[in-house]
Design a protein around this motif. Structure first.
Motif, PDB file in Angstrom:
ATOM      1  N   UNK A  68       0.843  -1.191   0.000  1.00  0.00           N
ATOM      2  CA  UNK A  68       0.000   0.000   0.000  1.00  0.00           C
ATOM      3  C   UNK A  68       0.878   1.240   0.000  1.00  0.00           C
ATOM      4  N   UNK A  69       0.491   2.194  -0.862  1.00  0.00           N
ATOM      5  CA  UNK A  69       1.253   3.441  -0.947  1.00  0.00           C
ATOM      6  C   UNK A  69       1.139   4.204   0.364  1.00  0.00           C
ATOM      7  N   UNK A  70       2.276   4.785   0.781  1.00  0.00           N
ATOM      8  CA  UNK A  70       2.295   5.552   2.024  1.00  0.00           C
ATOM      9  C   UNK A  70       2.293   7.045   1.731  1.00  0.00           C
ATOM     10  N   UNK A  71       3.168   7.442   0.847  1.00  0.00           N
ATOM     11  CA  UNK A  71       3.234   8.861   0.516  1.00  0.00           C
ATOM     12  C   UNK A  71       3.879   9.002  -0.856  1.00  0.00           C
ATOM     13  N   UNK A  72       3.978  10.210  -1.315  1.00  0.00           N
ATOM     14  CA  UNK A  72       4.624  10.479  -2.587  1.00  0.00           C
ATOM     15  C   UNK A  72       3.660  10.343  -3.748  1.00  0.00           C
ATOM     16  N   UNK A  73       4.200  10.010  -4.908  1.00  0.00           N
ATOM     17  CA  UNK A  73       3.402   9.944  -6.124  1.00  0.00           C
ATOM     18  C   UNK A  73       2.363   8.831  -6.039  1.00  0.00           C
ATOM     19  N   UNK A  74       1.252   9.033  -6.744  1.00  0.00           N
ATOM     20  CA  UNK A  74       0.236   7.985  -6.846  1.00  0.00           C
ATOM     21  C   UNK A  74       0.734   6.902  -7.778  1.00  0.00           C
ATOM     22  N   UNK A  84      -5.356   1.771 -16.160  1.00  0.00           N
ATOM     23  CA  UNK A  84      -5.087   1.065 -14.908  1.00  0.00           C
ATOM     24  C   UNK A  84      -6.388   0.563 -14.293  1.00  0.00           C
ATOM     25  N   UNK A  85      -6.322  -0.659 -13.760  1.00  0.00           N
ATOM     26  CA  UNK A  85      -7.464  -1.231 -13.027  1.00  0.00           C
ATOM     27  C   UNK A  85      -6.906  -1.848 -11.746  1.00  0.00           C
ATOM     28  N   UNK A  86      -6.514  -0.951 -10.819  1.00  0.00           N
ATOM     29  CA  UNK A  86      -5.848  -1.364  -9.583  1.00  0.00           C
ATOM     30  C   UNK A  86      -6.646  -0.903  -8.358  1.00  0.00           C
ATOM     31  N   UNK A  87      -6.423  -1.595  -7.259  1.00  0.00           N
ATOM     32  CA  UNK A  87      -7.091  -1.222  -6.004  1.00  0.00           C
ATOM     33  C   UNK A  87      -6.612   0.155  -5.554  1.00  0.00           C
ATOM     34  N   UNK A  88      -7.479   0.941  -4.925  1.00  0.00           N
ATOM     35  CA  UNK A  88      -7.063   2.256  -4.419  1.00  0.00           C
ATOM     36  C   UNK A  88      -5.904   2.115  -3.429  1.00  0.00           C
ATOM     37  N   UNK A  89      -4.931   2.960  -3.574  1.00  0.00           N
ATOM     38  CA  UNK A  89      -3.804   2.953  -2.650  1.00  0.00           C
ATOM     39  C   UNK A  89      -2.762   1.895  -2.942  1.00  0.00           C
ATOM     40  N   UNK A  90      -2.948   1.132  -4.020  1.00  0.00           N
ATOM     41  CA  UNK A  90      -1.992   0.066  -4.355  1.00  0.00           C
ATOM     42  C   UNK A  90      -0.641   0.676  -4.734  1.00  0.00           C
ATOM     43  N   UNK A  91       0.449   0.048  -4.283  1.00  0.00           N
ATOM     44  CA  UNK A  91       1.796   0.519  -4.590  1.00  0.00           C
ATOM     45  C   UNK A  91       2.549  -0.560  -5.365  1.00  0.00           C
TER      46      UNK A  91
END
Length: 616
Positions: free
Chosen positions: A439-445, A469-476
């Motif tokens: 899960x993305x923490x910070x920085x670019x989406x 893109x067809x990814x879950x929200x917040x996916x890193x």
């Protein structure tokens, strides 16, 4: 109306030239195999041809192998085995001349009728269509009206030369190398007699022209007539040059790619014959490559000066006239830039070609490598450039200028993520890579990172037009994962494109359609038992073996040409001969012999005959 496919066909001396031709926009390339090609100096191994096939097919481009020599009896089996090998490695078609192959056990590989089969008439082209040929290479001497006549009476795709060196004789009808030098042009061993310097002598022994290349034609250039040729019925546009270097192939192929695209892109009835688009970092200019000067030959009307009788060598592009001359340099008028190392040339007062290597340039002032004194230059002299050092350096760097447009879709997968690639031909592939779900923490989406990384297609044949893109929200996803997925996906997609290549096969019909004449002669080029059987199968009543070789026929024409020396020299105006100016017959002489010129004005043709052989 169904759209018609338009093919740009480029030459390949070797696999490097073939790949360069594909890179620079060729829809197909023609190349010699290990044996039996009409350019004996341009043979290639099966391994190299297979490599070229794989490269071409990723763009849906085709590879034709020129197996267009006449065969002897002991070569037939070797040729047939070679054809089976070529078929097995994926070659798309063979260009052939010898009809003996039609009596052999061939695989279902498409056959193209070589221009050496003397394809000048409706009857001839219709016959080859009945024999199952899938493309016919027309004679270069045809006009637009003659092409239309053939197109109206046949359906087989028609191929036509649009650029490059010209044989002065009708192709397949030149026997001077065979008779005079024991080297058959129909077996890939042309001795280039047409590029010799000759004297022209009349019947009283008067030398009318001395030491000139009276049979040496300029190079064909129909780049401004492509639309008219398309409307006349041509679907394959052929560039000559299986002995030319890779720079020539790049430059000329690119020029014709741009010219054809400019036509195709404005018409709904035309389609390009392969995939991918080219972007060039240079401006193509065929005059900067090998050129003896340009002629349109007969496509509209007889060109008034289709021969360059002063030299058979490359003249190149005219770049200006000499304005001043001093002890060490000369100044050139005109706008064309000249660079250190360029090769220039000009015709001196005796109309002899003189070469100049540029040592240094200061503005428009040129300092030749070997000085000025020997050149005997004078103001007003036309200067040509036959070696453009800077342009050739640019061509050397021109690679990967053809790319396939693809769309990408990045989506979730049970074990990681998957990337689906769909290209311009709607061929799709899906590649999966395992990765931890972070899960993305910070920085670019993830959106901006993924699009940026996936669009990096440098060093590949792809250009990415869209990423979804067809990814879950917040996916890193780390950049390293995206890069690995992209590389893996591109490699897989190429495999799938090659595997899905729509190979064409052709089963040739067996029939007894009559040959276009009741008899045959040496001009039908029968050199093996199979060829003799073929003509007997198709209505020829009898063959006289002793009359099937030009060297055995005292009255044989060593060359038969649509080109006319009288017309070239202004001694003929249309059908009206300028009588009283010369004492006919006319003869060409050089160190190899004396040749009589015979004019058939009813057909507007000229024959070259060997006088000593004729008198035996």
């Amino acid at each position: 109306m169904n759209a018609r496919t338009i093919e740009l066909l480029a030459p390949a001396k070797n696999v490097s030239c073939g790949i360069a031709a594909i890179d620079h926009g060729a829809d197909a390339v023609y190349i010699g195999g290990p044996l039996f090609g009409a350019r004996a100096a341009a043979a290639n191994s099966l391994v190299d041809i297979e490599r070229l096939v794989a490269y071409a097919h990723q763009f849906r481009a085709r590879v034709y192998v020129a197996l267009n020599t006449l065969l002897e009896d002991d070569e037939l089996d070797v040729a047939v085995r070679l054809i089976h090998q070529l078929y097995s490695i994926g070659v798309d078609a063979l260009i052939i001349q010898d009809v003996g192959l039609l009596e052999a056990d061939l695989p279902p590989i498409p056959l193209h009728s070589s221009t050496q089969m003397n394809n000048r008439t409706v009857e001839k082209v219709r016959f080859w269509e009945e024999m199952g040929f899938t493309q016919v290479v027309l004679a270069r001497e045809l006009s637009l009206a003659q092409i239309r006549q053939i197109r109206d009476a046949t359906t087989v795709p028609l191929e036509f030369f649009v650029h490059g060196a010209l044989c002065v004789s009708y192709s397949g009808q030149c026997y001077i190398s065979e008779v005079m030098a024991g080297r058959s042009a129909n077996r890939g061993q042309c001795a280039q007699f047409c590029r010799h310097a000759f004297d022209l002598v009349d019947g009283q022994g008067t030398v009318l022209v001395k030491d000139r290349h009276l049979l040496s034609l300029k190079d064909l250039d129909l780049s401004n007539h492509l639309g008219a040729l398309i409307d006349a019925g041509i679907s394959s546009f052929k560039i000559e040059g299986r002995l030319k270097d890779v720079s020539y192939v790049k430059n000329v192929t690119a020029a014709y790619r741009l010219a054809l695209d400019a036509i195709i892109d404005t018409r709904n009835d035309l389609l390009r014959a392969s995939s991918g688009r080219c972007q060039f970092r240079f401006t193509p200019d065929p005059a900067r490559s090998f050129s003896r000067g340009a002629t349109t030959y007969f496509v509209h009307r007889r060109d008034k000066a289709m021969a360059e009788i002063r030299t058979p060598k490359s003249i190149g592009k005219r770049i200006g006239r000499v304005s001043t001359v001093d002890a060490r340099s000369f100044t050139l008028a005109g706008d064309e830039a000249v660079h250190n190392g360029d090769g220039l040339c000009f015709f001196d007062r005796d109309n002899t070609l003189v070469g100049v290597r540029v040592n240094r340039v200061e503005g428009r002032t040129i300092f030749p490598k070997d000085g000025v004194a020997r050149l005997r230059l004078s103001p007003g002299t036309e200067i040509f450039r036959n070696f453009d050092i800077q342009f050739n350096r640019v061509l050397e760097q021109s690679t990967l200028c053809r790319q396939l447009a693809v769309r990408m879709r990045l989506a979730e997968h049970a074990e990681g993520v998957q990337l689906t690639i769909t290209d311009e031909d709607e061929i799709a592939s899906t590649t999966t890579i395992e990765t931890d779900k972070e899960t993305a923490i910070k920085g670019e989406t993830i959106s901006s990172v993924a699009v940026r990384q996936l669009k990096k297609s440098g060093g590949t044949v792809f250009t990415v037009s869209d990423v979804s893109l067809d990814l879950s929200p917040g996916r890193f996803l780390p950049a390293s994962v995206l890069n690995a997925l992209r590389r893996k996906a591109f490699a897989r997609h190429l495999e799938i494109r090659r595997a899905s290549y729509p190979r064409q096969e052709k089963i040739r019909p067996r029939n007894d359609a009559p040959w276009v004449a009741a008899t045959v002669a040496y001009t039908d080029n029968i050199t093996n038992r199979n060829a003799a059987i073929f003509f007997l199968h198709h209505g020829v009543r009898q063959l006289h073996p002793e009359l099937l070789r030009a060297g055995n026929v005292p009255e044989c024409a060593l060359m038969t040409t649509k080109y006319c020396i009288r017309f070239q020299l202004g001694l003929c105006s249309g059908a009206k001969i300028q009588k009283g100016r010369i004492a006919e017959p006319l003869f060409l002489t050089d160190k190899t012999g004396t040749y009589e010129l015979c004019f058939d004005c009813s057909r507007c043709e000229m024959a070259v005959r060997n006088i000593e052989h004729h008198q035996q």
